[in-house]
Design a protein around this motif. Structure first.
Motif, PDB file in Angstrom:
ATOM      1  N   LYS D  16       0.856  -1.186   0.000  1.00  0.00           N
ATOM      2  CA  LYS D  16       0.000   0.000   0.000  1.00  0.00           C
ATOM      3  C   LYS D  16       0.893   1.237   0.000  1.00  0.00           C
ATOM      4  O   LYS D  16       1.694   1.444   0.908  1.00  0.00           O
ATOM      5  N   ASP D  17       0.762   2.030  -1.059  1.00  0.00           N
ATOM      6  CA  ASP D  17       1.421   3.326  -1.138  1.00  0.00           C
ATOM      7  C   ASP D  17       0.464   4.341  -0.520  1.00  0.00           C
ATOM      8  O   ASP D  17      -0.699   4.425  -0.936  1.00  0.00           O
ATOM      9  N   TYR D  19      -0.098   7.336  -0.759  1.00  0.00           N
ATOM     10  CA  TYR D  19      -0.694   8.400  -1.568  1.00  0.00           C
ATOM     11  C   TYR D  19      -1.551   7.888  -2.722  1.00  0.00           C
ATOM     12  O   TYR D  19      -2.106   8.679  -3.467  1.00  0.00           O
ATOM     13  N   THR D  20      -1.603   6.610  -2.865  1.00  0.00           N
ATOM     14  CA  THR D  20      -2.315   6.052  -4.018  1.00  0.00           C
ATOM     15  C   THR D  20      -3.641   5.446  -3.601  1.00  0.00           C
ATOM     16  O   THR D  20      -3.692   4.614  -2.687  1.00  0.00           O
ATOM     17  N   LYS D  22      -6.443   3.068  -5.055  1.00  0.00           N
ATOM     18  CA  LYS D  22      -6.786   2.157  -6.139  1.00  0.00           C
ATOM     19  C   LYS D  22      -8.270   2.329  -6.460  1.00  0.00           C
ATOM     20  O   LYS D  22      -9.086   2.541  -5.545  1.00  0.00           O
ATOM     21  N   TYR D  69      -5.662  -0.288 -11.126  1.00  0.00           N
ATOM     22  CA  TYR D  69      -5.649   1.093 -11.596  1.00  0.00           C
ATOM     23  C   TYR D  69      -5.971   2.063 -10.467  1.00  0.00           C
ATOM     24  O   TYR D  69      -6.625   1.708  -9.496  1.00  0.00           O
ATOM     25  N   SER D  70      -5.496   3.287 -10.634  1.00  0.00           N
ATOM     26  CA  SER D  70      -5.712   4.313  -9.617  1.00  0.00           C
ATOM     27  C   SER D  70      -6.981   5.095  -9.916  1.00  0.00           C
ATOM     28  O   SER D  70      -7.681   4.825 -10.887  1.00  0.00           O
ATOM     29  N   TYR D  72      -7.009   8.369 -10.489  1.00  0.00           N
ATOM     30  CA  TYR D  72      -6.635   9.700 -10.953  1.00  0.00           C
ATOM     31  C   TYR D  72      -6.575   9.790 -12.478  1.00  0.00           C
ATOM     32  O   TYR D  72      -5.831   9.047 -13.133  1.00  0.00           O
TER      33      TYR D  72
END
Ligand SMILES: [Ca+2]
Ligand SMILES: [Ca+2]
Ligand SMILES: [Ca+2]
Ligand SMILES: [Ca+2]
Ligand SMILES: [Ca+2]
Ligand SMILES: [Ca+2]
Ligand SMILES: [Ca+2]
Ligand SMILES: [Ca+2]
Ligand SMILES: [Ca+2]
Ligand SMILES: [Ca+2]
Ligand SMILES: [Ca+2]
Ligand SMILES: [Ca+2]
Lengths: 316, 316, 316, 316, 316, 316
Positions: D16-17, D19-20, D22, D69-70, D72
């Motif tokens: 887990k990033d 700032y991201t 999903k 996929y994110s 954004y």
């Protein structure tokens, strides 16, 4: 390549445990006048197959599988350390299939003539390569008895398809290179041969053990009896291992798979047993098609077949 | 097609050895009033499966696998030469799944009524087809004892999913088409059934042999005892071969695979043994999904199952 | 087969929508003296390939792909209803590869001589089959201009490998069967040919359009110009479609795949355009290996190539 | 789960990033009386398919692809942050295929009746699910114009196979649920439909754009015109996205693949464009069979289709 | 090896056309003090990947793909004849992942320091290798502007996962090895990045071109402008080619595939164009996982990327 | 979710037979202070493998395989009904491989300290996880004797590759966590180990049974003797099941496959037998790579290994 840190030749940057010798490390390049206990030659011919076959890729796949295994046979406490001269592969022509049999015969004649090694490993290719190999072997090194591990007789007529993987032993018999009494077929299965070829085998005096007999008597008992017999009437014994002698569960990568075959442990024990006899001098391994294999399982068994042979020789 | 050199019908330009008869060549087209020793019918229904299944493709795959094998059983020295009438396949509706069971029943009733053959081979499809087949068989040909090779009881309740591949024998029992004493289940495994269905089998008087028992007593000993018993109380014996009775290593193409099952040599020997009894008159082979199989291994075993049955009849 | 409910011949129990004609239904069996607008012949030869190829399986795969598509071209409002005579496949020998070229030549000579159809479809096989096909076509039906869709020149020397899939047009030129000016190569790519063969093409007067040129000028503009030119100096135009003219993303099942090729829509439009010219009389489709294809994508494109050709003729 | 170091729920121990976000993280569980901008429902029915289909596995595969996929959309500088209520999947019966259409209708009627969300995403399943979905949608939420992306008309007769994936729009028309003028079909291809169904479409006043027309005019121009037209005569617009509208190179995981279709960038841009219209309220995505897909490519496109829809709504 | 007929070294018995030079034949072994126009180094590190990746196998796969293509660029009439020094691969430790970054940095520092070649090709591995490569390049050879082809920014924070394939350019920026103005990112896609990393790129002055922009302006126009700009403020230009810049249909073998990407022809033309600028001196190719690729398609594109670069240099 | 007809949570709309309990249904979520007979923990670490391995995906695959089997062991007439607490998975860092061993140790220390269950199931991951597991087990729960099922000794030196899957038992011995006399290795094969590691095992007093010995004496006889011996000198017995102890035909999904191994029925019977001893308290299952497995066969065997353990405990 000492000046540059961490650099290794392309493809060689792989993990090395200092105490482990991979079986593949036993392979060394051939040079004229070099000699050793073992030698290996690739025979990448499979356009001669009746069915579609990529067995020409097997020499590479079997050599590669030797990288997966070590040189130590713990069960008998022996480390295999004798080098295996890798002669390389014989070059095949793209369209001159029949000429390729001549090429195999010529190349192998030259190689056997070197007498460079005591034990010869031939990596097919389809089973048609055994004709050229056995013919050249006999001419260069003396008469030969054959133990053929196979689901099939490989005694088809030559008229219908020429020198295919269904005919090598027919050709050897018809051309008088071997006598029927010098051929032992082990692992023949129901529904894999025509009745006429069974009859032909009988007429020629070929000794045939079906899988039912193998299960009843045991492979090693068969081998003991037949190797003793062959050793008395021929100079050398040649093992011809068609991997489709194994059940499809154990050798999924042969073109002609089926149920009811041998399990791989039995075959490996048999090779170990046979190789302990001093007359056994050569072995071919054929009918592995790496393009249809599963995780190279069949080539892995083939690499074990080589190692068990060497284990047998090391046990003598 | 004699005017044009080398021309063969589409798909038929394949190698032919003049002395070899492929098992598939025994298949002949059905015609009204024709009769033969064997007949084969495809039952391409698998939308009735609980899990996703392409078993509807199995009749084609099994017929095709017969092309890989010859008609010669060397172990008993017999060539199979009796023709097999290929009736064809019963047509299934895309969305009327429950109606398809009726279609199977109707088609098979008509076929059995012809009495065209002495031995009936039914190629599923999933195991739900056995309900229609056995019901029609009994109504047209007489009472029937069943030897079911299976990892599962197939005695599920009908309420939860209708006539699935989990219910054929429950339906036969509940509708009084067979009696529990006429059903023998061989190869049942741990963790493949609910306790309640085991209990149901016991209550109905079904005879159950687990894999542990098969390993302990031996398959042929079981078959000998049960076939003798069934032959006394029913007119005919029907073999229902769910290929998942085999271990996943030997039958990778079944939807419900797992370890701990039978090996294929044992099954083949068992079919050969059973078919030698004159009461054995029909056999279905079910639960092969060619879309997930590996090199058609499971269909290849199925083709051997057919051949071993015929070998048994030829040995009588 | 009217007596038994729901019964269909083996493999034919498939869903049929009463209003839909599958393209495959246009195929009819050949009979002496029968004639039609289209004819199809399978040329299952691929042992002549330089690289390992199962292109011999393509005739079957392409025919099968015709089952996936209908006969209706909505974009031009036309239903294809002309029958396609399926002559069948020419039989190839397992080991006599060079003789197989003669077999192709003999069989096709006989077939072309029948003049049974107006438009000839040849299904390879590898590209070596075009030599036999074009030679026989010219001898039986008159001079021929060739539009070759290909990433490669196929003008290799014969000494190094004999009559492989790299040599068909070299052989045709060297034997004077065609003149360099009668050969147009479209879709040639960088890094797929040796400079010497490019030079040879130039020396022979072959017209070459690279993919860069196709992208710049457009395929139909090229075809319009070249077909007009060829139609003036030859009796007929023959399209030779090596599917590796397509980018690997669109034809993953060719042996020699790579990036930078044509997309399939462009090719299909080009075939539709070319076939509208009355001189276009024959088309071969080669270099599809179904054993390495993905979901038969490449054979599906091939079936569309056939349909677009027929759509072109129907648009005339 | 704070007491034990490093422990995560089964299957959740993934990187887990901080700032991201999903896209899959936007999914939230449904609860009575909860409302949101988007809702998603799985319709795992594919036993209704004419050809063998595992499209029932697609709802899971598409949800899973959202994890790749994110949230954004850099091209318009917008982060998608609105939650998507995941209602779950409707349960299908193993053998009662026709009843499953009723189940879909009942379940979706109840769901639409909640009016819990503004935009409805329906994940098939084969295309037969659209009948139930559109019927329930209209009854609960008002009249509906349909933009169908598809290579096929899906207007087959019901007599031959019942309510299959070839019939949803025929049923809607015949039962008067929609009028022909309210149906727009985009991406229809040659050789994928029977002439009679094209004629039926014309008789019913259905608007049809073939791929040739899409290439000529452009997808967005078509959408602009048709959405404006539909918005005037219906309450809502429903997008029905059969993924086989894409070329086989871009959507290899559909049962009925072929060349000549749309590329995925065009489709994604079209969905983005269409969703910007306020009348567009629902979208189904159908005909993805994850069991034959390659690396879930087709489900990945489907997840992008969802995201582009949301991007369109976020751009309004 | 002249004494034995037909013998070739193991694995080398392959067809050789006397006039064809395979691109792989341009590779020569490195020796101290040797120099050439091109050099290639394998960087087999992929345990640093966030997702499961076998990119460590790519250097071998890309070299092997060079065997499929010739050295002749017909479109510009140039034969590539300059040798490519193959330095080999840098050895990676099985468990010391972070130390492996140091190993890459040390090995590449030594290699760049040799100044043995004018153009450097680095074959990853995952994208994390670019950090070590660019850092060593700058320290040994001078300041560097970067053109990154990628669907992703690769500017993730280091806290959450350490030096992964998500962080190489973040590390380069944070450690002051490059300045944001020296980094150009081309091919960034929606839903493949977090908003925060887009913002970070903007804050750092990174130049970003999304796929929408690439489609609108054209890749070569972008390259022309940015290479000119970078050439003015840095000593050299380094191309970093993450193959996932391509659409999944064209590069199926990248770990992070998706729709909406570049087609391969566009990328190849761009590389050809960029390499014609004298400042362009190095190129890495990363993120190909041969274990999940389809027929090595993605490695084939990579080999073309190398050839197009060399074609560009040959065109100068 | 009672208001909406037919609705189920995403992924849960699957067939449910009211009388069947799937083994997976025995799993329950962990909560502080909860206790049960069995507990399961996933250890998804495989970046520590010498060869490329996706064993980190095995915990998920094994849990999923439990869905394929029921809870009923018909052979002993027992239904497994005790719940299995599923603690979840321990989170691994993408690049800090060595730190991950610490994470495993810390997480497992905390978990064992709960003493929440009587029997511990650890799902690897590669075999390196056993070091952390056994160390933590001993520290929290008392001294431990180990029965290791494996083709390999796993006693490699630490210098060459750090804490890989080749070293767990070396580390345990060198750090004095276990004594050589407390370690029993069963299933060691020829050519899978270096001689030096065999010697090391002997020096340390490790008890080694090769496959030849297993075949000769029988697995259960070995287990009976060794478990009795270990039970006298340690507090608990821990089974460490490396699935590559099985022959490649029975466990195709292990990274290091080969012929000559154990069959799965023997292993399952052995686990059932061993678990009946009250000292046996824990079992890890390692070295399954689902990404290379065939139809999850190897994970299916693993799920049976768990069930046989539970069957053993239920038989006590
Ligand atoms: Ca043979
Ligand atoms: Ca054989
Ligand atoms: Ca069953
Ligand atoms: Ca069963
Ligand atoms: Ca060609
Ligand atoms: Ca070509
Ligand atoms: Ca549709
Ligand atoms: Ca469609
Ligand atoms: Ca990247
Ligand atoms: Ca990327
Ligand atoms: Ca181990
Ligand atoms: Ca091991």
């Amino acid at each position: 390549m000492t000046e540059i840190r961490h650099l290794r030749p392309a493809g060689k940057a792989i993990f090395k445990d200092r105490y482990t010798t991979k079986a593949k490390e036993l392979l060394t390049n051939w040079l004229p006048r070099k000699s050793a206990k073992y030698g290996i030659i690739g025979l990448p011919l499979s356009k001669s197959s009746i069915s579609y076959s990529g067995a020409a890729f097997a020499p590479g796949a079997i050599r590669e599988a030797l990288q997966s295994y070590s040189n130590y046979a713990g069960e008998i406490g022996i480390e295999l350390t004798d080098e295996i001269i890798d002669f390389g592969d014989l070059e095949m022509h793209p369209t001159d299939t029949i000429g390729n049999h001549t090429r195999l015969y010529e190349g192998l004649s030259d190689i056997y003539q070197t007498k460079a090694v005591n034990n010869w490993f031939l990596l097919g290719g389809d089973h048609s390569v055994s004709y050229a190999s056995i013919r050249a072997f006999k001419e260069q090194l003396g008469s030969v008895g054959i133990i053929q591990f196979d689901a099939h007789h490989d005694l088809r007529n030559m008229e219908d398809g020429g020198p295919t993987n269904g005919t090598p032993f027919r050709r050897l018999l018809e051309e008088g290179i071997i006598d029927g009494r010098d051929l032992v077929q082990i692992g023949i299965r129901d529904f894999t041969n025509a009745k006429q070829y069974h009859n032909y085998a009988m007429e020629q005096g070929v000794t045939v053990y079906t899988m039912a007999t193998v299960r009843e008597i045991g492979l090693n008992a068969i081998l003991e009896q037949e190797i003793d017999r062959l050793a008395k009437c021929t100079n050398h014994i040649y093992l011809s291992v068609d991997m489709d002698v194994l059940d499809q569960a154990f050798a999924p990568g042969c073109p002609a798979i089926g149920p009811g075959g041998m399990d791989s442990t039995t075959l490996l024990n048999g090779i170990h047993f046979a190789a302990q006899h001093e007359s056994v001098k050569a072995m071919d391994i054929v009918e592995i098609d790496p393009t249809i294999d599963i995780r190279n399982m069949t080539s892995r068994v083939a690499s074990y077949v080589l190692l068990e042979y060497m284990k047998g020789k090391a046990s003598m």
